[in-house]
Write a protein that holds these residues in place. Structure first.
Motif, PDB file in Angstrom:
ATOM      1  N   THR A  95       0.818  -1.212   0.000  1.00  0.00           N
ATOM      2  CA  THR A  95       0.000   0.000   0.000  1.00  0.00           C
ATOM      3  C   THR A  95       0.851   1.260   0.000  1.00  0.00           C
ATOM      4  N   LYS A  96       1.931   1.278   0.766  1.00  0.00           N
ATOM      5  CA  LYS A  96       2.793   2.462   0.831  1.00  0.00           C
ATOM      6  C   LYS A  96       3.608   2.652  -0.437  1.00  0.00           C
ATOM      7  N   GLY A  97       3.717   1.629  -1.265  1.00  0.00           N
ATOM      8  CA  GLY A  97       4.475   1.767  -2.491  1.00  0.00           C
ATOM      9  C   GLY A  97       5.732   0.929  -2.487  1.00  0.00           C
ATOM     10  N   ILE A  98       6.328   0.774  -3.680  1.00  0.00           N
ATOM     11  CA  ILE A  98       7.522  -0.052  -3.828  1.00  0.00           C
ATOM     12  C   ILE A  98       8.762   0.767  -4.188  1.00  0.00           C
ATOM     13  N   VAL A  99       8.599   2.054  -4.505  1.00  0.00           N
ATOM     14  CA  VAL A  99       9.765   2.878  -4.862  1.00  0.00           C
ATOM     15  C   VAL A  99      10.029   3.931  -3.795  1.00  0.00           C
ATOM     16  N   HIS A 100       9.538   3.698  -2.582  1.00  0.00           N
ATOM     17  CA  HIS A 100       9.701   4.672  -1.502  1.00  0.00           C
ATOM     18  C   HIS A 100      11.159   4.911  -1.168  1.00  0.00           C
ATOM     19  N   ASP A 101      11.986   3.853  -1.280  1.00  0.00           N
ATOM     20  CA  ASP A 101      13.410   4.030  -0.992  1.00  0.00           C
ATOM     21  C   ASP A 101      14.095   4.906  -2.046  1.00  0.00           C
ATOM     22  N   LEU A 102      13.686   4.744  -3.310  1.00  0.00           N
ATOM     23  CA  LEU A 102      14.257   5.575  -4.378  1.00  0.00           C
ATOM     24  C   LEU A 102      13.796   7.022  -4.244  1.00  0.00           C
ATOM     25  N   ILE A 103      12.558   7.228  -3.818  1.00  0.00           N
ATOM     26  CA  ILE A 103      12.057   8.587  -3.612  1.00  0.00           C
ATOM     27  C   ILE A 103      12.816   9.265  -2.470  1.00  0.00           C
ATOM     28  N   ALA A 104      13.059   8.517  -1.397  1.00  0.00           N
ATOM     29  CA  ALA A 104      13.822   9.087  -0.281  1.00  0.00           C
ATOM     30  C   ALA A 104      15.220   9.510  -0.741  1.00  0.00           C
ATOM     31  N   GLU A 105      15.849   8.702  -1.593  1.00  0.00           N
ATOM     32  CA  GLU A 105      17.163   9.054  -2.108  1.00  0.00           C
ATOM     33  C   GLU A 105      17.091  10.262  -3.031  1.00  0.00           C
ATOM     34  N   GLN A 106      16.056  10.334  -3.856  1.00  0.00           N
ATOM     35  CA  GLN A 106      15.880  11.489  -4.740  1.00  0.00           C
ATOM     36  C   GLN A 106      15.715  12.773  -3.932  1.00  0.00           C
ATOM     37  N   LEU A 107      14.939  12.719  -2.853  1.00  0.00           N
ATOM     38  CA  LEU A 107      14.753  13.893  -2.005  1.00  0.00           C
ATOM     39  C   LEU A 107      16.071  14.307  -1.348  1.00  0.00           C
ATOM     40  N   ARG A 108      16.875  13.329  -0.966  1.00  0.00           N
ATOM     41  CA  ARG A 108      18.170  13.638  -0.367  1.00  0.00           C
ATOM     42  C   ARG A 108      19.088  14.321  -1.381  1.00  0.00           C
TER      43      ARG A 108
END
Length: 432
Positions: A84-97
């Motif tokens: 439900t939370k998604g599967i690319v959340h780790d990549l999004i966190a890295e993009q924000l960083r």
């Protein structure tokens, strides 16, 4: 056939905000040969059909080589119902960083069906009872207003002023709301190249806004679809979320402009701790995931994989992924502003000069409404957006929004010639 009376349906369906997008699309469809400064769409000349399978391959390789998934797990990840939370959340966190200097736990991110769903989730969760209201800097993105109305959450306008937020008016609106027995929950705004105004908050205003939010006990809903498109990337101010030290900012993001709109992938960063009986039970994102599970279950894993693959191809950065787009929008905005100066300097009209983004607001010096838009499309062959669509009531105002994102330089020139004719006819008494 059984008839349904509009009066028996949700009142938000009769609200002008719910009709704005449909009306503007309908006008554009009726006048396909008109040059359109109306839509805030990405530039289509840079779309590549063969990029989509390449992005999918990139993401599958990431799952295989970086995450250690078997072929069966990869197939299940893409083809089955997803997390439900998604599967690319780790990549999004890295993009924000990388792009925004925002440090967040990936578990505080919920991947949504566009940023529009992110707004639905947040407002649904914050609307606990009839006392809860939302504040929004006006003029306001109509999609936010429409969502709030459908969720029965009143929206109180806060003047933008010259710097993007009028703090005296913010204080006034909060005090009036509390005196009326309401509970102001959050302030929504677009701090960078806002839709529709194009206004950006300077660094001092950003710091003061966070201080005021803490003093007034408000959350801040920061919507940031355009920040990456600064005409001078090295001079981008930090996001509110990057400056936030007290957990006031809920960050709304989207890959509609930086990835591709057809994927319909957005996200929300909600890292505020939620307590129950004095015990922290998890981040606000966990509560939003509960809401999402009842709305859309999950965001398309294939769409997420396409966005994830684009991020991976560019080292995790949307800035790098959008280098060509940043240059196109810088060129188009410059062409639009220079074209207005060349054509309209002798007319009693004014416009602002954003340093990036998609939008310029022009004050025509006379009432601008839907009837004038129809005339403009039919008689002059040019479309734009009346700013009244971004205010309550849709009363005519003297302003219109020009979007330059989806046009070529030649189309901008032609469109400005036609707009100039419209403005001159109204100011100088000409006729068609």
């Amino acid at each position: 056939m059984t008839e349904l009376r509009l009066s028996d349906l949700h009142p938000g369906l009769a609200d002008p905000a719910a009709e704005s997008m449909n009306f503007l699309n309908e006008v554009a469809n009726r006048f396909p040969d008109a040059v359109s400064f109306a839509p805030g769409r990405p530039y289509e000349e840079l779309f590549e059909l063969d990029a989509i399978p390449r992005y999918l391959d990139n993401y599958c390789r990431h799952l295989r080589e970086h995450c250690g998934l078997t072929e069966d797990r990869i197939r299940r990840t893409l083809f089955q119902y997803g997390r439900t939370k998604g599967i690319v959340h780790d990549l999004i966190a890295e993009q924000l960083r990388l792009d925004e200097a925002i440090e967040v736990d990936p578990e505080t991110i919920v991947v949504t069906v566009g940023c529009q769903e992110a707004m639905v989730l947040v407002l649904r969760a914050l609307r606990a009872d009839v006392r809860d209201v939302l504040l929004a800097v006006t003029p306001t993105y109509v999609g936010l207003t429409g969502v709030a109305r459908l969720l029965d959450m009143p929206v109180l306008g806060v003047a933008a002023g010259e710097r993007g937020v009028d703090f005296e008016d913010l204080d006034l609106q909060v005090r009036r709301a509390k005196q009326a027995g309401w509970r102001p929950r959050a302030l929504y705004l677009v701090p960078d190249f806002a839709n529709p105004s194009g206004i950006s908050l300077d660094p001092a205003t950003r710091h003061r806004l966070l201080d005021e939010a803490r003093r007034l006990d408000l959350l801040v809903l920061e919507d940031n679809p355009y920040g990456i498109f600064h005409a001078e990337p090295d001079r981008r101010p930090p996001t509110l979320k990057a400056l936030d030290r007290h957990g006031r900012v809920i960050y709304l993001g989207s890959f509609a402009k930086t990835g591709l709109p057809g994927a319909r992938v957005g996200f929300v960063v909600a890292d505020q701790p939620v307590t129950d009986r004095g015990r922290v039970i998890g981040p606000f994102a966990d509560q939003l995931a509960k809401v999402k599970s009842m709305f859309t279950v999950n965001t398309s894993p294939i769409a997420q994989a396409v966005i994830g693959g684009k991020l991976l191809e560019n080292g995790g950065s949307v800035g790098k992924a959008n280098a060509a787009e940043i240059e196109v929008y810088r060129r188009n905005l410059g062409r639009l502003l220079e074209g207005l100066r060349a054509r309209c300097a002798d007319l009693p009209v004014r416009w602002n000069t954003p340093r990036g983004g998609f939008f310029v607001v022009l004050d025509a010096g006379f009432p601008v409404d839907d009837e004038l838009l129809e005339l403009s499309a039919r008689e002059y062959g040019v479309l734009w957006t009346p700013l009244c669509h971004f205010y309550d009531g849709h009363a005519p105002r003297n302003q219109l929004r020009l979007s330059c994102s989806a046009l070529t330089p030649a189309q901008i020139d032609i469109g400005l010639d036609r707009l100039d004719a419209l403005l001159r006819d109204h100011h100088l008494g000409g006729s068609r």
